[in-house]
Design a protein around this motif. Sequence first.
Motif, PDB file in Angstrom:
ATOM      1  N   VAL A   1      43.740 -25.081  74.133  1.00 51.34           N
ATOM      2  CA  VAL A   1      45.056 -24.429  74.187  1.00 51.34           C
ATOM      3  C   VAL A   1      45.071 -23.419  75.327  1.00 51.34           C
ATOM      4  CG1 VAL A   1      46.664 -22.898  72.999  1.00 51.34           C
ATOM      5  CG2 VAL A   1      45.477 -24.692  71.728  1.00 51.34           C
ATOM      6  N   GLN A   2      46.141 -23.428  76.112  1.00 43.88           N
ATOM      7  CA  GLN A   2      46.316 -22.453  77.199  1.00 43.88           C
ATOM      8  C   GLN A   2      47.699 -21.832  77.099  1.00 43.88           C
ATOM      9  OE1 GLN A   2      45.480 -24.616  80.880  1.00 43.88           O
ATOM     10  NE2 GLN A   2      43.522 -23.551  80.998  1.00 43.88           N
ATOM     11  N   LEU A   3      47.771 -20.560  77.391  1.00 49.69           N
ATOM     12  CA  LEU A   3      49.025 -19.853  77.457  1.00 49.69           C
ATOM     13  C   LEU A   3      49.156 -19.246  78.846  1.00 49.69           C
ATOM     14  CD1 LEU A   3      47.844 -19.506  74.367  1.00 49.69           C
ATOM     15  CD2 LEU A   3      49.862 -18.077  74.103  1.00 49.69           C
ATOM     16  N   VAL A   4      50.313 -19.398  79.451  1.00 48.61           N
ATOM     17  CA  VAL A   4      50.546 -18.868  80.793  1.00 48.61           C
ATOM     18  C   VAL A   4      51.848 -18.084  80.795  1.00 48.61           C
ATOM     19  CG1 VAL A   4      50.874 -19.407  83.221  1.00 48.61           C
ATOM     20  CG2 VAL A   4      49.301 -20.793  81.850  1.00 48.61           C
ATOM     21  N   GLU A   5      51.735 -16.796  81.104  1.00 48.75           N
ATOM     22  CA  GLU A   5      52.917 -15.942  81.205  1.00 48.75           C
ATOM     23  C   GLU A   5      53.422 -15.916  82.647  1.00 48.75           C
ATOM     24  OE1 GLU A   5      49.959 -13.678  78.443  1.00 48.75           O
ATOM     25  OE2 GLU A   5      49.929 -14.721  80.374  1.00 48.75           O
ATOM     26  N   SER A   6      54.707 -15.670  82.764  1.00 50.37           N
ATOM     27  CA  SER A   6      55.316 -15.466  84.080  1.00 50.37           C
ATOM     28  C   SER A   6      56.574 -14.644  83.906  1.00 50.37           C
ATOM     29  CB  SER A   6      55.632 -16.805  84.754  1.00 50.37           C
ATOM     30  OG  SER A   6      56.576 -17.530  83.981  1.00 50.37           O
ATOM     31  N   GLY A   7      57.117 -14.191  85.036  1.00 50.53           N
ATOM     32  CA  GLY A   7      58.393 -13.491  84.988  1.00 50.53           C
ATOM     33  C   GLY A   7      58.317 -11.995  85.165  1.00 50.53           C
ATOM     34  N   GLY A   8      57.107 -11.456  85.243  1.00 48.90           N
ATOM     35  CA  GLY A   8      56.986 -10.023  85.460  1.00 48.90           C
ATOM     36  C   GLY A   8      57.374  -9.641  86.882  1.00 48.90           C
ATOM     37  N   GLY A   9      57.399  -8.343  87.116  1.00 47.66           N
ATOM     38  CA  GLY A   9      57.736  -7.866  88.451  1.00 47.66           C
ATOM     39  C   GLY A   9      58.113  -6.408  88.436  1.00 47.66           C
ATOM     40  N   LEU A  10      58.681  -5.993  89.550  1.00 49.31           N
ATOM     41  CA  LEU A  10      59.126  -4.612  89.716  1.00 49.31           C
ATOM     42  C   LEU A  10      60.630  -4.551  89.493  1.00 49.31           C
ATOM     43  CD1 LEU A  10      58.611  -1.667  90.666  1.00 49.31           C
ATOM     44  CD2 LEU A  10      58.992  -2.496  93.005  1.00 49.31           C
ATOM     45  N   VAL A  11      61.053  -3.636  88.648  1.00 40.71           N
ATOM     46  CA  VAL A  11      62.472  -3.516  88.332  1.00 40.71           C
ATOM     47  C   VAL A  11      62.812  -2.039  88.178  1.00 40.71           C
ATOM     48  CG1 VAL A  11      62.074  -3.743  85.841  1.00 40.71           C
ATOM     49  CG2 VAL A  11      64.295  -4.381  86.792  1.00 40.71           C
ATOM     50  N   GLN A  12      64.032  -1.688  88.503  1.00 42.42           N
ATOM     51  CA  GLN A  12      64.455  -0.297  88.330  1.00 42.42           C
ATOM     52  C   GLN A  12      64.778  -0.015  86.870  1.00 42.42           C
ATOM     53  OE1 GLN A  12      67.702   0.367  91.187  1.00 42.42           O
ATOM     54  NE2 GLN A  12      66.257   1.601  92.372  1.00 42.42           N
ATOM     55  N   ALA A  13      64.631   1.231  86.502  1.00 41.65           N
ATOM     56  CA  ALA A  13      64.995   1.634  85.143  1.00 41.65           C
ATOM     57  C   ALA A  13      66.435   1.214  84.850  1.00 41.65           C
ATOM     58  CB  ALA A  13      64.836   3.143  84.987  1.00 41.65           C
ATOM     59  N   GLY A  14      66.637   0.682  83.650  1.00 51.11           N
ATOM     60  CA  GLY A  14      67.939   0.153  83.265  1.00 51.11           C
ATOM     61  C   GLY A  14      68.113  -1.318  83.556  1.00 51.11           C
ATOM     62  N   GLY A  15      67.195  -1.883  84.308  1.00 48.37           N
ATOM     63  CA  GLY A  15      67.290  -3.292  84.674  1.00 48.37           C
ATOM     64  C   GLY A  15      66.738  -4.208  83.602  1.00 48.37           C
ATOM     65  N   SER A  16      66.690  -5.495  83.936  1.00 49.92           N
ATOM     66  CA  SER A  16      66.282  -6.533  82.980  1.00 49.92           C
ATOM     67  C   SER A  16      65.271  -7.481  83.606  1.00 49.92           C
ATOM     68  CB  SER A  16      67.498  -7.344  82.529  1.00 49.92           C
ATOM     69  OG  SER A  16      68.448  -6.523  81.884  1.00 49.92           O
ATOM     70  N   LEU A  17      64.462  -8.056  82.763  1.00 55.13           N
ATOM     71  CA  LEU A  17      63.550  -9.137  83.142  1.00 55.13           C
ATOM     72  C   LEU A  17      63.465 -10.109  81.979  1.00 55.13           C
ATOM     73  CD1 LEU A  17      60.460  -7.292  84.741  1.00 55.13           C
ATOM     74  CD2 LEU A  17      62.088  -8.775  85.949  1.00 55.13           C
ATOM     75  N   ARG A  18      63.133 -11.351  82.301  1.00 58.55           N
ATOM     76  CA  ARG A  18      62.827 -12.317  81.256  1.00 58.55           C
ATOM     77  C   ARG A  18      61.439 -12.873  81.500  1.00 58.55           C
ATOM     78  NH1 ARG A  18      65.476 -18.155  79.650  1.00 58.55           N
ATOM     79  NH2 ARG A  18      64.305 -18.746  81.523  1.00 58.55           N
ATOM     80  N   LEU A  19      60.558 -12.675  80.544  1.00 60.65           N
ATOM     81  CA  LEU A  19      59.211 -13.216  80.605  1.00 60.65           C
ATOM     82  C   LEU A  19      59.168 -14.574  79.913  1.00 60.65           C
ATOM     83  CD1 LEU A  19      57.129 -10.043  79.667  1.00 60.65           C
ATOM     84  CD2 LEU A  19      58.071 -10.702  81.889  1.00 60.65           C
ATOM     85  N   SER A  20      58.319 -15.437  80.424  1.00 61.83           N
ATOM     86  CA  SER A  20      58.106 -16.747  79.829  1.00 61.83           C
ATOM     87  C   SER A  20      56.647 -16.908  79.456  1.00 61.83           C
ATOM     88  CB  SER A  20      58.506 -17.862  80.800  1.00 61.83           C
ATOM     89  OG  SER A  20      59.871 -17.786  81.132  1.00 61.83           O
ATOM     90  N   CYS A  21      56.408 -17.697  78.428  1.00 61.67           N
ATOM     91  CA  CYS A  21      55.051 -18.021  77.978  1.00 61.67           C
ATOM     92  C   CYS A  21      55.019 -19.507  77.676  1.00 61.67           C
ATOM     93  CB  CYS A  21      54.693 -17.206  76.743  1.00 61.67           C
ATOM     94  SG  CYS A  21      53.148 -17.679  75.942  1.00 61.67           S
ATOM     95  N   VAL A  22      54.348 -20.255  78.519  1.00 58.66           N
ATOM     96  CA  VAL A  22      54.223 -21.696  78.315  1.00 58.66           C
ATOM     97  C   VAL A  22      52.923 -21.971  77.583  1.00 58.66           C
ATOM     98  CG1 VAL A  22      54.081 -23.942  79.411  1.00 58.66           C
ATOM     99  CG2 VAL A  22      55.566 -22.176  80.385  1.00 58.66           C
ATOM    100  N   VAL A  23      53.040 -22.707  76.497  1.00 59.30           N
ATOM    101  CA  VAL A  23      51.877 -23.035  75.669  1.00 59.30           C
ATOM    102  C   VAL A  23      51.527 -24.502  75.860  1.00 59.30           C
ATOM    103  CG1 VAL A  23      50.929 -23.053  73.339  1.00 59.30           C
ATOM    104  CG2 VAL A  23      52.623 -21.316  73.974  1.00 59.30           C
TER     105      VAL A  23
END
Length: 120
Positions: A1-23
């Motif tokens: 089994v492997q899990l891989v995250e993605s979607g991180g980064g630099l964002v300003q306060a108040g902003g949004s991000l969506r992280l993904s985790c593929v299993v």
Amino acid sequence: VQLVESGGGLVQAGGSLRLSCVVSGSISGLDAIGWYRQVPGTQRELIATISGDGRTDYKHFVKGRFTISRHNANNTAYLRMNDLRLDDTAVYYCNLGRMVGVYYYPSDYWGSGTQVTVSS
């Protein structure tokens, strides 16, 4: 089994991000996903969980701002993060685990993490 995250980064306060985790792969009895985060020098902390049948739970400090979801057809879990704050800065990890009642039990299956940095 492997899990891989993605979607991180630099964002300003108040902003949004969506992280993904593929299993990739599966283990009998492990069908829940937990999202954790860790700041250097501190313990990894659980922030949100989703069961195999879609029940969700959140720690109080992200409730109302973060949304965990999953798309079983493509073996992916997501963490939508809105209204990000400076103290949300951390490395975010996903884990494959199991729910027993309202409790999440993590397994040894972790992704390698994705960095989220929130700037002022």
